[in-house]
Design a protein around this motif. Structure first.
Motif, PDB file in Angstrom:
ATOM      1  N   GLY A   7      48.105  70.384  70.012  1.00 20.83           N
ATOM      2  CA  GLY A   7      49.661  69.994  70.733  1.00 20.83           C
ATOM      3  C   GLY A   7      50.157  71.224  70.678  1.00 20.83           C
ATOM      4  O   GLY A   7      50.415  72.090  72.024  1.00 20.83           O
ATOM      5  N   GLN A   8      49.529  72.431  69.466  1.00 22.20           N
ATOM      6  CA  GLN A   8      50.360  74.286  69.312  1.00 22.20           C
ATOM      7  C   GLN A   8      49.427  74.426  70.908  1.00 22.20           C
ATOM      8  O   GLN A   8      50.257  75.702  71.042  1.00 22.20           O
ATOM      9  CB  GLN A   8      49.663  74.435  68.022  1.00 22.20           C
ATOM     10  CG  GLN A   8      50.908  73.777  67.283  1.00 22.20           C
ATOM     11  CD  GLN A   8      49.967  74.852  66.380  1.00 22.20           C
ATOM     12  OE1 GLN A   8      48.765  74.889  65.388  1.00 22.20           O
ATOM     13  NE2 GLN A   8      50.934  75.515  65.198  1.00 22.20           N
TER      14      GLN A   8
ATOM     15  N   ILE B 151      48.482  73.179  73.964  1.00 22.18           N
ATOM     16  CA  ILE B 151      48.716  72.763  74.826  1.00 22.18           C
ATOM     17  C   ILE B 151      50.029  74.087  75.451  1.00 22.18           C
ATOM     18  O   ILE B 151      50.716  74.352  76.554  1.00 22.18           O
ATOM     19  CB  ILE B 151      49.747  71.043  75.105  1.00 22.18           C
ATOM     20  CG1 ILE B 151      48.422  70.522  75.508  1.00 22.18           C
ATOM     21  CG2 ILE B 151      50.350  71.278  76.551  1.00 22.18           C
ATOM     22  CD1 ILE B 151      48.228  69.601  74.755  1.00 22.18           C
ATOM     23  N   LEU B 152      51.337  73.926  74.337  1.00 20.04           N
ATOM     24  CA  LEU B 152      52.480  74.604  73.839  1.00 20.04           C
ATOM     25  C   LEU B 152      52.451  75.949  74.441  1.00 20.04           C
ATOM     26  O   LEU B 152      52.770  77.060  75.218  1.00 20.04           O
ATOM     27  CB  LEU B 152      53.253  74.179  73.068  1.00 20.04           C
ATOM     28  CG  LEU B 152      53.707  73.389  72.673  1.00 20.04           C
ATOM     29  CD1 LEU B 152      54.464  73.256  71.672  1.00 20.04           C
ATOM     30  CD2 LEU B 152      54.835  72.722  74.103  1.00 20.04           C
TER      31      LEU B 152
ATOM     32  N   GLN C 228      59.812  71.096  68.969  1.00 22.84           N
ATOM     33  CA  GLN C 228      59.109  71.062  70.432  1.00 22.84           C
ATOM     34  C   GLN C 228      57.472  71.134  70.083  1.00 22.84           C
ATOM     35  O   GLN C 228      56.553  69.933  70.891  1.00 22.84           O
ATOM     36  CB  GLN C 228      58.911  72.492  71.252  1.00 22.84           C
ATOM     37  CG  GLN C 228      60.810  72.915  71.694  1.00 22.84           C
ATOM     38  CD  GLN C 228      61.115  74.224  72.635  1.00 22.84           C
ATOM     39  OE1 GLN C 228      60.135  74.832  72.219  1.00 22.84           O
ATOM     40  NE2 GLN C 228      61.551  73.806  74.003  1.00 22.84           N
ATOM     41  N   THR C 229      57.142  71.383  68.793  1.00 23.70           N
ATOM     42  CA  THR C 229      55.194  71.380  68.275  1.00 23.70           C
ATOM     43  C   THR C 229      55.530  70.026  67.734  1.00 23.70           C
ATOM     44  O   THR C 229      54.385  69.863  68.461  1.00 23.70           O
ATOM     45  CB  THR C 229      55.298  72.324  67.184  1.00 23.70           C
ATOM     46  OG1 THR C 229      55.649  73.906  67.470  1.00 23.70           O
ATOM     47  CG2 THR C 229      54.053  71.925  66.753  1.00 23.70           C
TER      48      THR C 229
ATOM     49  N   MET D 178      55.789  67.038  70.952  1.00 19.89           N
ATOM     50  CA  MET D 178      54.204  67.848  71.527  1.00 19.89           C
ATOM     51  C   MET D 178      52.922  66.950  70.863  1.00 19.89           C
ATOM     52  O   MET D 178      51.697  66.312  71.950  1.00 19.89           O
ATOM     53  CB  MET D 178      53.814  69.358  71.575  1.00 19.89           C
ATOM     54  CG  MET D 178      52.149  69.582  72.799  1.00 19.89           C
ATOM     55  SD  MET D 178      52.340  68.519  74.397  1.00 19.89           S
ATOM     56  CE  MET D 178      53.597  69.259  75.164  1.00 19.89           C
TER      57      MET D 178
ATOM     58  N   CYS E  76      52.999  63.627  71.094  1.00 18.77           N
ATOM     59  CA  CYS E  76      52.853  62.737  72.736  1.00 18.77           C
ATOM     60  C   CYS E  76      51.129  62.897  73.074  1.00 18.77           C
ATOM     61  O   CYS E  76      50.532  62.211  73.640  1.00 18.77           O
ATOM     62  CB  CYS E  76      53.361  63.734  73.825  1.00 18.77           C
ATOM     63  SG  CYS E  76      54.522  63.796  74.341  1.00 18.77           S
TER      64      CYS E  76
END
Length: 516
Positions: A130-131, A133-134, A150-151, A154, A157
């Motif tokens: 997730g990190q 991707i961001l 947000q982290t 994600m 997700c």
């Protein structure tokens, strides 16, 4: 794929009924193990550790050292797995290798360690995914960094995608695991060629193989090298998790041990091929460590290729490996949960041990694993170094769960593995001893923060997470386990000297009957 009647009979001799289809091959298990280790992905998301704790020497020679040690651990586990090929994995082995008196407590401790290890390694893979991707957004916005919500969102997700693939794509896990091997190999070659051909400046061979700088860590020079080994140790951890897939493989006593050892050898070689080109084109370390999102690999790719688009193209290959790693880790974690619940060792075991026969997967165990991982992600709201906690506790739990059956076998003269189809022969004692020494050191090392001095929000909370699960395990043992948990069931001898499962003559529990 037709059922393997011999493997099913052998499983029955170990006290279990075959419930899962045996539709995975050795190459699939090799791919699964390779996917869980996810070498380019694991090394990329933890690169800040070695850039802080020694740089080139720690990155290259730390990787080589831990790869060799991991081969020893994998070979030690493979020797035992060949005798006891069941989804219970290390916790079943601990019980079978122990004497009757200590089998229940040995399997309880080992089981909880491997269960927590499976959950936290799945959390760490998908959280860092997730990190990552961001971090792709930061390729176009240098000053942008995701906030906590947000982290975590994600991360959730990513977990959801892995859950859906495991539910609706269960029958495709065999080709998915095989594709992982080719995707990873192709990604490493593409990244290597791209970086070396597009770099404007290159480091010297002396820098790549001998440069050592731990000034950013705050640790004493020599100790920083050992703290930096977390990068390699975390990446090379998941090979033992594939033992949980033994009941879905044809000829598991042969294929799963081979897959364990071959996956570590392949991972070690892949890591060297991936790391050397990166070190030859490494940008300024200060810039990499200064990225706001904490993931320097995107900036490295962007700097070397000279564009955000080029950086994202290479990052996309790493994110593809994330997909295989996240799906594979959750698969193994769900099977581990199912196997441990099957013996009544988890609160609500009857629910978590059920198999959904429509999809031929332990669906409830899959849901439990996903929920636990998602809840662990909430630690990020209390510590920006949450990923350190997940990697540390995953490495500690899995390593110690590997150590217990190996130690028991060693202390009891390696009697029950002497005729293993995957025997280590005269080198067995030495290989087992190397394993025990390393794991003892690793437990201490991986509770350490990457650098000092450390603030509360940057602390490595691996020991706290470990203590929390220990409290749950101990509490449940005193509430129910000490009275109800008898260890894994045993219906007959297993292994090369076994009485045929169809016969009940000479039935023994594999623990040599003495009360030692």
């Amino acid at each position: 794929m037709a059922r393997d009647s011999t493997a099913d009979a052998q499983l029955a001799a170990m006290g279990y009924r075959a419930e899962l289809p045996r539709n995975l091959s050795m190459m699939s298990i090799l791919g699964l193990s390779f996917a869980i280790m996810a070498v380019p992905f694991g090394l990329s998301t933890t690169m800040y550790i070695t850039l802080t704790d020694g740089q080139s020497v720690t990155i290259i020679w730390g990787w080589v050292l831990v790869s060799l040690i991991s081969l020893c651990i994998a070979a030690s586990l493979a020797e035992i797995c060949a005798v006891f090929p069941t989804a219970g994995g290390v916790y079943y082995w601990s019980a079978m290798l122990s004497s009757r008196k200590y089998a229940p407590i040995a399997s309880w401790i080992t089981g909880w360690l491997t269960l927590v290890g499976n959950w936290t390694v799945t959390t760490s893979i998908n959280f860092s995914g997730g990190q990552l991707i961001l971090s792709a957004i930061a390729l176009w916005r240098d000053d942008w960094a995701p906030n906590e919500w947000q982290t975590v969102l994600m991360f959730w997700c990513v977990m959801l995608v892995c859950l859906l693939v495991n539910i609706f794509g269960a029958k495709y896990l065999d080709p998915i695991n095989k594709i992982c091997i080719y995707w990873t190999a192709a990604s490493v070659v593409i990244i290597m060629i791209t970086l070396l051909s597009m770099a404007d400046t290159r480091r010297s061979g002396e820098f790549v193989f001998t440069h050592y700088d731990a000034s950013a860590s705050g640790w004493p020079t020599g100790w920083a090298f050992f703290v930096g080994l977390l990068q390699a140790a975390y990446t090379l951890t998941g090979y033992g998790m594939v033992a949980s897939m033994c009941e879905e493989v044809q000829n598991p006593e042969r294929e799963v041990p081979r897959a364990m050892v071959l996956s570590v050898a392949a991972a070690g070689l892949t890591g060297v091929i991936y790391l050397i080109p990166i070190l030859f084109v490494l940008p300024k370390v200060e810039d990499l460590l200064g990225v706001a999102n904490g993931q320097p690999i995107g900036l490295l790719f962007k700097t070397v290729t000279g564009s955000a688009s080029g950086g994202f193209g290479l990052l996309f290959l790493i994110l593809g490996i994330l997909f295989f790693a996240g799906v594979g880790a959750l698969t193994a974690a769900s099977r581990c949960t199912y196997a441990f619940a099957r013996d009544g060792a988890i609160p609500g075991s009857r629910l978590w041990s059920q198999v959904n026969h429509k999809r031929d997967i332990p669906l409830n165990g899959l849901f439990l694993s996903t929920i636990v991982c998602c809840l662990l992600g909430l630690i990020y709201f209390g510590s920006s170094a949450a990923f350190n906690s997940f990697t540390g506790v995953a490495t500690i739990c899995l390593s110690t769960s590997y150590a217990i059956p190996i130690l028991i076998s060693l202390l009891r003269g390696r009697k029950l593995v002497k005729n293993s189809p995957f025997s280590l022969g005269r080198f067995g004692v030495a290989i087992n001893m190397v394993t025990m020494f390393w794991i003892g050191l690793a437990v201490v090392l991986f509770c350490m923060p990457v650098s000092i001095p450390v603030q509360a929000d940057g602390m490595n909370y691996a020991s706290v997470v470990f203590a929390g699960f220990t409290a749950i395990s101990a509490g449940w043992y005193f509430i129910r386990g000490r009275k109800a948990f008898k260890g894994p069931p045993v219906a007959g001898v297993v292994g090369p000297d076994a009485t045929p499962p169809s016969s009940t003559a000479g039935v023994d529990d594999g623990r040599e009957r003495e009360k030692a």
